[in-house]
Design an enzyme around this catalytic site. Structure first.
Site, PDB file in Angstrom:
ATOM      1  N   GLY A 105       1.811   3.155   6.052  1.00  0.00           N
ATOM      2  CA  GLY A 105       2.450   2.185   6.048  1.00  0.00           C
ATOM      3  C   GLY A 105       2.097   1.102   7.029  1.00  0.00           C
ATOM      4  O   GLY A 105       1.375   1.200   7.951  1.00  0.00           O
ATOM      5  N   GLY A 107       2.250  -0.406  10.009  1.00  0.00           N
ATOM      6  CA  GLY A 107       2.881  -0.074  11.460  1.00  0.00           C
ATOM      7  C   GLY A 107       2.654  -1.267  12.378  1.00  0.00           C
ATOM      8  O   GLY A 107       3.553  -1.356  13.373  1.00  0.00           O
ATOM      9  N   ASP A 140       2.963   0.603  19.217  1.00  0.00           N
ATOM     10  CA  ASP A 140       3.872  -0.616  19.699  1.00  0.00           C
ATOM     11  C   ASP A 140       3.958  -1.823  18.772  1.00  0.00           C
ATOM     12  O   ASP A 140       4.648  -2.707  19.015  1.00  0.00           O
ATOM     13  CB  ASP A 140       3.390  -0.967  20.909  1.00  0.00           C
ATOM     14  CG  ASP A 140       1.815  -1.627  20.765  1.00  0.00           C
ATOM     15  OD1 ASP A 140       1.144  -1.468  19.704  1.00  0.00           O
ATOM     16  OD2 ASP A 140       1.540  -2.049  21.944  1.00  0.00           O
ATOM     17  N   GLY A 141       3.480  -1.496  17.557  1.00  0.00           N
ATOM     18  CA  GLY A 141       3.275  -2.448  16.352  1.00  0.00           C
ATOM     19  C   GLY A 141       2.703  -3.888  17.068  1.00  0.00           C
ATOM     20  O   GLY A 141       2.655  -4.874  16.121  1.00  0.00           O
ATOM     21  N   ARG A 191      -3.548 -13.236   7.907  1.00  0.00           N
ATOM     22  CA  ARG A 191      -4.704 -12.829   7.149  1.00  0.00           C
ATOM     23  C   ARG A 191      -4.081 -12.935   5.702  1.00  0.00           C
ATOM     24  O   ARG A 191      -3.143 -12.870   5.422  1.00  0.00           O
ATOM     25  CB  ARG A 191      -4.634 -11.168   7.394  1.00  0.00           C
ATOM     26  CG  ARG A 191      -5.657 -10.571   6.343  1.00  0.00           C
ATOM     27  CD  ARG A 191      -5.999  -8.988   7.169  1.00  0.00           C
ATOM     28  NE  ARG A 191      -5.104  -7.866   6.642  1.00  0.00           N
ATOM     29  CZ  ARG A 191      -5.532  -6.848   7.031  1.00  0.00           C
ATOM     30  NH1 ARG A 191      -6.509  -6.541   7.788  1.00  0.00           N
ATOM     31  NH2 ARG A 191      -4.435  -5.760   6.708  1.00  0.00           N
ATOM     32  N   ARG A 198      -3.666  -1.162  -1.680  1.00  0.00           N
ATOM     33  CA  ARG A 198      -4.589  -0.123  -1.053  1.00  0.00           C
ATOM     34  C   ARG A 198      -4.795   1.101  -2.082  1.00  0.00           C
ATOM     35  O   ARG A 198      -3.583   1.549  -2.907  1.00  0.00           O
ATOM     36  CB  ARG A 198      -4.294   0.186   0.123  1.00  0.00           C
ATOM     37  CG  ARG A 198      -4.145  -1.049   1.037  1.00  0.00           C
ATOM     38  CD  ARG A 198      -3.100  -0.370   2.192  1.00  0.00           C
ATOM     39  NE  ARG A 198      -2.760  -1.551   2.829  1.00  0.00           N
ATOM     40  CZ  ARG A 198      -3.301  -1.875   4.187  1.00  0.00           C
ATOM     41  NH1 ARG A 198      -4.448  -1.094   4.473  1.00  0.00           N
ATOM     42  NH2 ARG A 198      -3.107  -2.861   4.726  1.00  0.00           N
ATOM     43  N   ASP A 267      -6.616   4.151   2.759  1.00  0.00           N
ATOM     44  CA  ASP A 267      -5.748   3.281   2.953  1.00  0.00           C
ATOM     45  C   ASP A 267      -6.565   1.966   3.216  1.00  0.00           C
ATOM     46  O   ASP A 267      -5.860   0.793   3.318  1.00  0.00           O
ATOM     47  CB  ASP A 267      -4.818   3.497   4.238  1.00  0.00           C
ATOM     48  CG  ASP A 267      -5.329   3.849   5.531  1.00  0.00           C
ATOM     49  OD1 ASP A 267      -6.157   4.763   5.309  1.00  0.00           O
ATOM     50  OD2 ASP A 267      -5.235   3.282   6.273  1.00  0.00           O
TER      51      ASP A 267
HETATM   52  P1  AMP Z   1      -5.818   1.206  10.555  1.00  0.00           P
HETATM   53  O1  AMP Z   1      -6.410   2.110  11.340  1.00  0.00           O
HETATM   54  O2  AMP Z   1      -5.732  -0.272  11.278  1.00  0.00           O
HETATM   55  O3  AMP Z   1      -6.157   1.255   9.320  1.00  0.00           O
HETATM   56  O4  AMP Z   1      -4.451   1.530  10.935  1.00  0.00           O
HETATM   57  C1  AMP Z   1      -4.006   3.089  10.691  1.00  0.00           C
HETATM   58  C2  AMP Z   1      -2.404   2.994  10.587  1.00  0.00           C
HETATM   59  O5  AMP Z   1      -2.047   2.862  11.914  1.00  0.00           O
HETATM   60  C3  AMP Z   1      -1.665   1.952   9.923  1.00  0.00           C
HETATM   61  O6  AMP Z   1      -0.437   2.501   9.239  1.00  0.00           O
HETATM   62  C4  AMP Z   1      -1.501   1.011  10.841  1.00  0.00           C
HETATM   63  O7  AMP Z   1      -0.266   0.385  10.472  1.00  0.00           O
HETATM   64  C5  AMP Z   1      -1.200   1.982  11.971  1.00  0.00           C
HETATM   65  N1  AMP Z   1      -1.179   1.185  13.391  1.00  0.00           N
HETATM   66  C6  AMP Z   1      -2.252   0.806  13.955  1.00  0.00           C
HETATM   67  N2  AMP Z   1      -2.118   0.299  15.084  1.00  0.00           N
HETATM   68  C7  AMP Z   1      -0.839   0.374  15.417  1.00  0.00           C
HETATM   69  C8  AMP Z   1       0.118  -0.088  16.534  1.00  0.00           C
HETATM   70  N3  AMP Z   1      -0.405  -0.725  17.428  1.00  0.00           N
HETATM   71  N4  AMP Z   1       1.272   0.231  16.445  1.00  0.00           N
HETATM   72  C9  AMP Z   1       1.753   0.828  15.388  1.00  0.00           C
HETATM   73  N5  AMP Z   1       1.199   1.237  14.162  1.00  0.00           N
HETATM   74  C10 AMP Z   1      -0.304   0.910  14.506  1.00  0.00           C
HETATM   75 MG    MG Z   2      -5.698   0.120   7.881  1.00  0.00          MG
END
Ligand code: AMP
Ligand code: MG
Length: 502
Positions: A105, A107, A140-141, A191, A198, A267
């Site tokens: 999801g 995040g 931390d989002g 973006r 996905r 994803d």
């Molecule tokens: P990604 O590697 O960018 O495709 O992210 C994989 C998952 O990790 C997704 O669900 C993102 O929303 C979550 N995610 C990546 N970075 C963060 C963050 N700093 N805080 C919370 N969720 C994250």
């Molecule tokens: Mg991703």
């Protein structure tokens, strides 16, 4: 320092109403069943500042470039407030990460709405790095400035190369530090995507929701991305075939410019066929199918040469989600899915070979073409040739620049190639033109991207990035100005590494 790309601007100090910027949202995703998302309210950051804005993209979205820079609109890019007709939400999805299934999801992202352009085209507007959501788990989002600028540069370069991709409208700094190994300046990227549906969204529906919701998602996707198949006899099979077809085209285009996504988890594979989620991606300099840049890809799962196989693996996961919709009889559904997936390899191969022909100035089809291409690649691998510059040197007939210049095997290959070109009707000039249009002068080379990010993040100097963006935004121009961006990095005893930057 603020860069506004694509046109001259004057910053007005007056406040504008948000709607005057041209935001024209519809929110079809938010009309899906509630389990597909979580509605979100603002999660404000301290002191948002616009550092880069994409003028030409803004204009194509029907947005007013000047008004987008007003304090109020910068606060939209920061997620501090939303235009009246926005409907911010975090999307639910799951996915296979390095082969392991997990719930994910958004995040650290928010879909604030779907912008309807003056031409009536729908685009997701998503803020990346906008704060925690119910899907954040331990994160931390937030996002750091470096990786958000990196996504901006690479996605815009991909767009200019003619490769389907999400795009970057703006980056704002948040005025807050985020903690990684050290404190880093926080930032948010806006973006723009055809959608953020996905393979992982379908996996979520299939494994963690109901069959009814899966069908709703599939119908929504068909309606949004493939309306022409809506009336076909088995529209879910058509959906599968369309997604396979788009991915075959996309991955072939990546291979033809040496792009390595770096984290092809399910994803991170978009149903609409766009390149999505720029993390540890990078362009290959020296041709080697085993090239991996990502620090976390220790086993080379997502190496350059593996990308077509991984795409096929991901598409098989997509096909699995559709099984109950493909046929009421499980066995028949499985056969339909397997037959569809089996088409990927041929489709990919055909797209790749067609692209390689254009890179060598070949217009028509001959059976031996594949061998001609493979022999060249073998030579490139053996002599550690630069991928982009080899094709550039062939384009401009600068054989002496090739690392294998003077070698017998190259002379033999060049003779076969010239004989091949003479067997087609098209002139030498037409062939040269095709090569110039198919072989980029510049790609965003890693050392130039790092140099631009270093200046921006550590010195507050965005000029280096601006010049890089200008050059990579017109990759087939082959201008004098671009020559300096074609040079290779100084050899280093350590391999280049990319990081997820999460
Ligand atoms: P990604 O590697 O960018 O495709 O992210 C994989 C998952 O990790 C997704 O669900 C993102 O929303 C979550 N995610 C990546 N970075 C963060 C963050 N700093 N805080 C919370 N969720 C994250
Ligand atoms: Mg991703």
């Amino acid at each position: 320092m603020k860069i506004v790309r694509g046109c001259e601007f004057v910053l007005m100090e007056e406040q504008y109403k948000l709607e005057e910027a041209g935001w024209n949202f519809d929110n079809s995703y938010n009309r899906l069943p509630n389990s597909f998302f979580s509605r979100m309210s603002p999660n404000p950051v301290r002191d948002p500042k616009l550092v880069i804005l994409n003028g030409s993209l803004a204009a194509s979205l029907g947005l007013d470039l000047q008004e987008l820079q007003s304090e109020k609109n910068v606060s939209v890019f920061a997620g501090n407030q939303f235009p009246d007709n926005a409907s911010p939400l975090a999307q639910a999805y799951a996915g296979h990460q390095f082969g392991h299934f997990t719930m994910l999801g958004d995040g650290r992202a928010l879909l604030i709405g779907e912008q309807i352009t003056p031409e009536g085209v729908r685009y997701d507007i998503q803020l990346k790095g906008s704060g925690r959501t119910p899907y954040s788990r331990g994160g931390d989002g937030r996002a750091a400035l470096g990786p958000m600028l990196r996504e901006y540069i690479i996605s815009e370069a991909m767009y200019a190369l003619g490769i389907p991709t999400t795009r970057s409208l703006a980056v704002v700094t948040t005025g807050e530090s985020i903690i990684r190994e050290t404190y880093l300046p926080g930032a948010i990227l806006t973006r723009v995507a055809n959608s953020h549906i996905r393979v992982g969204t379908f996996q979520y529906a299939s494994k963690l929701s109901t069959e009814e919701n899966l069908k709703i998602l599939a119908d929504y996707t068909i309606n949004r991305h493939f309306p022409e198949i809506g009336l076909s006899e088995n529209r879910y099979l058509s959906l599968l075939l369309e997604v396979i077809n788009r991915q075959a085209k996309l991955i072939a285009k990546w291979q033809l410019v040496g792009f390595i996504h770096g984290v092809m988890n399910t994803d991170n594979m978009s149903i609409s066929g766009e390149t999505i989620d720029y993390g540890p991606c990078a362009f290959m300099d020296t041709y080697n199918p085993a090239t991996v840049f990502s620090s976390i890809d220790t086993r080379g799962r997502y190496a350059y040469g593996n990308q077509p196989y991984i795409a096929s693996w991901n598409l098989a996961r997509f096909a699995e989600t559709l099984l109950p919709l493909l046929h009421e009889n499980e066995e028949k559904a499985l056969v339909l899915a397997q037959d569809a997936i089996a088409q990927f390899t041929d489709l990919y191969q055909a797209n790749w070979l067609a692209g390689m022909r254009t890179k060598l100035g070949i217009f028509n089809v001959e059976e031996q073409d594949e061998d001609l291409v493979k022999d060249l690649l073998k030579m490139m691998e053996k002599y550690q040739a630069d991928f982009t510059n080899t094709f550039r040197s062939l384009t401009f007939d600068r054989k002496e620049d090739l690392v294998f210049f003077g070698k017998d095997e190259f002379n033999q290959w060049a003779e076969l190639w010239q004989a091949r070109l003479q067997r087609q009707q098209e002139s030498k000039e037409a062939s040269g033109q095709l090569m110039r249009e198919s072989n980029p002068a510049v790609i965003p080379r890693n050392h130039r991207v790092e140099e631009a990010l270093d200046a921006a993040v550590n010195e507050g100097d965005f000029g280096v990035m601006e010049r890089l963006l200008e050059v990579v935004s017109n990759p087939y121009a082959h201008t004098e100005k671009q020559a300096e961006y074609c040079t290779l990095p100084v050899p280093s005893d350590r391999p280049y590494r990319t990081f997820c930057g999460t």
